[in-house]
Design a protein around this motif. Structure first.
Motif, short mmCIF file in Angstrom:
data_model
loop_
_atom_site.label_atom_id
_atom_site.label_comp_id
_atom_site.label_asym_id
_atom_site.label_seq_id
_atom_site.Cartn_x
_atom_site.Cartn_y
_atom_site.Cartn_z
N PHE A 100 0.86 -1.01 -0.09
CA PHE A 100 0.17 0.05 -0.23
C PHE A 100 0.69 1.26 0.02
O PHE A 100 0.40 2.29 -0.14
CB PHE A 100 -0.98 0.07 1.29
N LEU A 130 11.89 -3.17 6.51
CA LEU A 130 10.49 -3.51 6.90
C LEU A 130 9.79 -4.57 6.47
O LEU A 130 9.36 -5.55 7.25
CB LEU A 130 9.90 -2.19 6.73
N PHE A 160 7.47 -9.36 6.85
CA PHE A 160 6.31 -9.26 6.72
C PHE A 160 5.79 -10.59 5.77
O PHE A 160 4.68 -10.77 5.39
CB PHE A 160 5.47 -8.06 6.53
N ILE A 207 -1.02 -5.19 4.44
CA ILE A 207 -1.71 -4.08 3.95
C ILE A 207 -1.36 -3.06 5.04
O ILE A 207 -1.11 -1.87 4.77
CB ILE A 207 -3.11 -4.39 3.68
N LEU A 208 -1.71 -3.45 6.22
CA LEU A 208 -1.95 -2.48 7.33
C LEU A 208 -0.42 -1.82 7.73
O LEU A 208 -0.65 -0.67 7.75
CB LEU A 208 -2.36 -3.21 8.70
N VAL A 209 0.69 -2.56 7.62
CA VAL A 209 1.90 -1.90 7.74
C VAL A 209 2.21 -1.01 6.91
O VAL A 209 3.03 -0.08 6.95
CB VAL A 209 3.03 -2.98 8.34
N PHE A 238 0.28 0.45 4.72
CA PHE A 238 -0.58 1.52 5.13
C PHE A 238 0.06 2.56 5.86
O PHE A 238 0.13 3.94 5.82
CB PHE A 238 -1.93 1.00 5.46
N GLY A 239 0.41 2.23 7.04
CA GLY A 239 0.97 2.98 8.07
C GLY A 239 2.39 3.77 7.46
O GLY A 239 2.46 4.90 7.51
N LEU A 240 3.16 2.93 6.68
CA LEU A 240 4.21 3.53 6.25
C LEU A 240 4.11 4.54 5.09
O LEU A 240 4.53 5.67 5.12
CB LEU A 240 5.19 2.60 5.46
#
Lengths: 336, 376
Positions: free
Chosen positions: A37, A118, A122, A131-133, A135-137
């Motif tokens: 993402f 990173l 994962f 997706i979440l990490v 997205f945070g990045l």
């Protein structure tokens, strides 16, 4: 008729941008199995490479403006112009092509750092976590850019040589005036796509990567460090999307959230093209770009108001309902 | 949540405890400086939103990235009832929830044909589509960028009969204004819905419907091999979750009668994902805690600006103090989203179960210590 051709041409540059981002996304997904993402953020970082280079080479000094005699007036004169004269102005004019040279190593570095630092942790986690990490990045990257460059779009100009329009219709007796830079962007994106494909197809490195995409374990059993090569592929994807963003700056003034706007569309492009299919991503990118630009014609809009805003999503829905795997999707990719 | 002892009794205790904590918010939030109605309403509304989101994501494992669209639809529908019918919030909210439920049914029908990442992308795309439409073609309904607002010219057919005076009447519940009791009425109104929503979510989780949803999360293929059609269950979960979001949107409109498209933007959808993750996916209270923590932190952090920081670091030598202030100012005020992003990444990386898992881990550590002591 002319109008339709013109809209198709207009769709090509946007389609080129979609295709490049979707290509990077698919490349990362096909090799590493990661849904990124943060890929839109890479597009945005590329665009801001151009902004930074432009800022650096136009560093200016305040100089007394001699042409104004009534009062003391000052103007900003870039150091490069002071030192190098006309050559300096030429360099400033060509800042975007120059920033390409800077952006390639920068984006490669960013991509590698992202993968090693990173994403690597994962691979074994569920897709939702990936997706979440990422997205945070993406949020973090865009907020950092916002902190440094502010929230407003920063317009960039193409070199003088490419400004203005060309008439493409001359040969076939039609009137097709088209902004030169958009043409350049289209040719550029085709060039990048061609080089990525030939890199994968005709080099040993590419061959190993393709083998790894097909069957990672077997390649590893043959004693090849596939992880290392996949990291390079990630860096490559970052470069592709960064350059896509960089060259897009004269068309769309970059701001910090441009990446996200493109990311959503590029995901749709990937889904339409078929997850995991590189030709699918490219074809769907151009297809959707052209359709979007056709839908923004006044004639079309008068029949279906607002169609230009939603055409891409509509197409995506239809494709998913009719051909759930996308136009060129393979069996078994992301089916679980 | 204790894993081993889930009984109706423990659920009752959990529910009563939750109710007490929510109702006493104005008291125990006092020392934290958060006991004013605006913020507490936000806690309740976003808590509700997160509970609803958790029913979908926590139970079925379907990660929706477009949940904010339902908030928007709920808000718009509610404000329209205010404009056309009455300023009483009850009929408006019923209508808002129903409309968002129908909207969720349509979206869910399309999106649930795919799973995993496809589902996330589809919901994201559809939500963006609604957002774009709200800004462009649907301007007659949504009032575009300005947002939907009440005007004195609105017909308000039901209120018109007994309306006296001029100006826009305030939103009310059968005559009690939302801003009554120094604004606390608005909070208790939202809190009542939060408690109700929490109760429903406990019931759903403990029901056979809930186990069906968790079955889908764990192994959908296996569920289908047993001859079960999972689709109606998923769709039901999606619609329920959409209605929760619609209710949250309605409440937003009830306490502050306007609706704007920015509520539907995908960043808003991302925020609720964040709240749920931060609190703890799949737990009952986790999402509410997550929502409260994020809204509280947002309130605190975004209020800090550079001058406050310079004051804060003034005890240090000038150079160090201003340097520190410059660095920290990146993370507060307008840069609050940066902190949020970093926090989000840290939670996903190190604590995928969120705050609830953190509490669990701490508990386990202490219990483990006790065991060690007993053995020795």
């Amino acid at each position: 008729m002319d109008a339709i051709f013109l809209q198709i041409l207009n769709g090509l540059d946007k389609g080129g941008a979609y295709a490049l981002i979707a290509l990077g996304l698919t490349l990362i997904f096909g090799t590493l199995g990661v849904v990124n993402f943060a890929h839109g953020a890479l597009f945005m970082l590329g665009a801001f490479c151009a902004v930074t280079v432009n800022k650096v080479i136009t560093l200016s000094a305040k100089v007394r403006d001699e042409s104004v005699t009534f009062f003391e007036a000052y103007k900003d004169v870039p150091y490069l112009e002071m030192w190098l004269g006309d050559t300096g102005s030429l360099i400033i004019d060509w800042s975007i092509p120059i920033s390409l040279v800077v952006a390639i190593p920068v984006m490669l570095g960013v991509g590698l750092a992202m993968e090693r630092g990173l994403i690597r942790h994962f691979y074994k986690r569920p897709h939702a976590d990936q997706i979440l990490v990422t997205f945070g990045l993406a949020i973090v990257l865009q907020e950092i850019v916002k902190a440094f460059y502010g929230a407003n779009p920063i317009p960039q100009t193409a070199p003088d040589f490419f400004s203005g329009t060309v008439n493409l219709g001359g040969l076939i007796g039609m009137d097709l005036t088209y902004p030169t830079w958009r043409l350049v962007y289209f040719i550029f994106s085709m060039g990048i796509i061609a080089s990525v494909f030939s890199f994968l197809q005709f080099t040993t490195f590419g061959m190993v990567v393709r083998a790894g995409m097909a069957d990672r374990e077997t390649v590893q059993l043959l004693g090849i460090n596939i992880t290392k090569r996949f990291s390079v592929v990630f860096g490559l994807a970052a470069v592709v999307s960064g350059l896509a963003g960089l060259m897009y700056t004269p068309i769309l003034p970059p701001d910090y959230h441009m990446g996200m706007d493109f990311l959503v569309l590029s995901f749709v492009v990937v889904v339409v093209g078929g997850m995991g299919s590189l030709p699918g991503a490219v074809a769907a990118g151009f297809l959707l770009g052209i359709l979007q630009s056709l839908a923004s014609m006044t004639e079309v809009k008068s029949i279906f108001p607002g169609i230009d805003q939603i055409i891409i999503y509509l197409i995506a829905m239809i494709v998913l309902l009719v051909r759930p795997r996308g136009l060129m999707g393979r069996k078994g990719v992301m089916e679980d | 949540m204790a894993k081993s002892t889930i009984t109706p009794r423990s659920d009752l205790i959990l529910f009563l405890g939750f109710t007490a904590v929510v109702l006493l918010m104005p008291l125990w939030l006092q020392p934290l400086g958060a006991a004013y109605p605006d913020l507490m309403q936000k806690f309740a509304i976003f808590g509700l939103f997160a509970i609803g989101f958790n029913i979908l994501f926590g139970q079925t494992g379907y990660l929706s990235f477009g949940h904010a669209a339902f908030i928007g639809v709920g808000s718009y529908a509610t404000v329209w009832v205010f404009k056309l019918m009455t300023m009483n919030v009850i009929p408006a909210m019923i209508f808002g929830v129903l409309v968002s439920g129908v909207f969720a049914l349509v979206i869910g029908f399309v999106c649930l044909r795919r799973t995993g990442i496809y589902f996330s992308i589809l919901t994201l795309a559809l939500a963006q589509m609604s957002y774009n439409l709200a800004y462009s073609v649907l301007t007659p309904i949504t009032n575009g960028e300005t947002g939907l607002q009440l005007t004195t010219k609105d017909p308000r057919f039901l209120d018109a009969v007994m309306e006296t005076g001029s100006g826009i009447p305030p939103t009310n519940v059968f005559g009690i204004e939302m801003s009554a009791w120094d604004g606390l009425f608005g909070f208790y109104f939202c809190a009542a819905f939060l408690i109700l929503g929490f109760y429903i979510s406990i019931r759903i989780t403990r029901s056979s419907f809930g186990s069906m949803l968790r079955g889908i999360k764990t192994n959908q293929t296996r569920m289908m091999y047993t001859g079960l059609n999972t689709k109606p269950y998923k769709l039901a979960a999606f619609v329920i979750s959409g209605m929760y979001a619609g209710l949250a949107g309605s409440l937003m409109a009830a306490v502050d009668p306007l609706a704007g498209a920015e509520r539907m933007q995908w960043t808003a959808s991302g925020e609720v994902v964040l709240m749920t993750i931060l609190g703890g996916i799949g737990t009952l209270v986790g999402p509410v805690i997550g929502a409260a923590v994020i809204k509280y932190a947002e309130n605190i952090f975004s209020a800090i600006d550079k001058s406050v920081l310079i004051d804060l670091f003034s005890f240090m030598p000038d150079a160090i103090g201003s340097g520190l202030a410059a660095v920290t100012s990146l993370f507060v005020g307008k840069g609050w989203h940066l902190t949020l992003g970093i926090l989000f990444m840290l939670v996903v990386i190190y604590l995928p179960g969120g705050i609830m898992e953190g509490i669990e881990r701490i508990k386990r550590r202490f219990f483990a210590k006790d065991h060690a002591n007993n053995d020795a």
